[in-house]
Design a protein around this motif. Sequence first.
Motif, PDB file in Angstrom:
ATOM      1  N   UNK A   1       0.853   6.957  -2.699  1.00 56.88           N
ATOM      2  CA  UNK A   1       1.777   6.262  -1.796  1.00 56.88           C
ATOM      3  C   UNK A   1       1.289   4.852  -1.482  1.00 56.88           C
ATOM      4  N   UNK A   2      -0.007   4.701  -1.282  1.00 59.21           N
ATOM      5  CA  UNK A   2      -0.577   3.373  -1.014  1.00 59.21           C
ATOM      6  C   UNK A   2      -0.295   2.453  -2.195  1.00 59.21           C
TER       7      UNK A   2
ATOM      8  N   UNK B   1       2.118   2.547  -4.092  1.00 59.99           N
ATOM      9  CA  UNK B   1       3.551   2.248  -4.113  1.00 59.99           C
ATOM     10  C   UNK B   1       3.962   1.315  -2.966  1.00 59.99           C
ATOM     11  N   UNK B   2       2.998   0.942  -2.119  1.00 62.14           N
ATOM     12  CA  UNK B   2       3.281  -0.009  -1.051  1.00 62.14           C
ATOM     13  C   UNK B   2       3.347   0.558   0.347  1.00 62.14           C
ATOM     14  N   UNK B   3       3.142   1.854   0.502  1.00 63.90           N
ATOM     15  CA  UNK B   3       3.135   2.447   1.843  1.00 63.90           C
ATOM     16  C   UNK B   3       1.827   2.050   2.526  1.00 63.90           C
ATOM     17  N   UNK B   4       1.935   1.504   3.754  1.00 63.70           N
ATOM     18  CA  UNK B   4       0.711   1.095   4.454  1.00 63.70           C
ATOM     19  C   UNK B   4       0.554   1.742   5.829  1.00 63.70           C
ATOM     20  N   UNK B   5       1.626   2.275   6.391  1.00 59.17           N
ATOM     21  CA  UNK B   5       1.561   2.936   7.700  1.00 59.17           C
ATOM     22  C   UNK B   5       1.675   4.442   7.507  1.00 59.17           C
ATOM     23  N   UNK B   6       0.732   5.167   8.066  1.00 57.62           N
ATOM     24  CA  UNK B   6       0.734   6.624   7.958  1.00 57.62           C
ATOM     25  C   UNK B   6       0.697   7.216   9.354  1.00 57.62           C
TER      26      UNK B   6
END
Length: 74
Positions: free
Chosen positions: A33-34, A36-41
Amino acid sequence: MKKLTCCFTGHRLIYKEDAETIKSDLANVIESLIKQGIIYFGVGGALGFDMYAAETVLKLRENYPGVRLVLVLP
């Protein structure tokens, strides 16, 4: 911001024999996911899966410093 966010929630009770597989799978999924651009979890604060997810995000943050962990409270 929604497109940059992923939230986790799951069972509190996790059997010891399943824990390592779950942690390994979480690391693979979160790292993917990171990339792919996901930065907030977002994670809840419960024991079990929520804690595994939080620990995994914090560990991966060492290699991806732009990643943020958000505690989501009910």
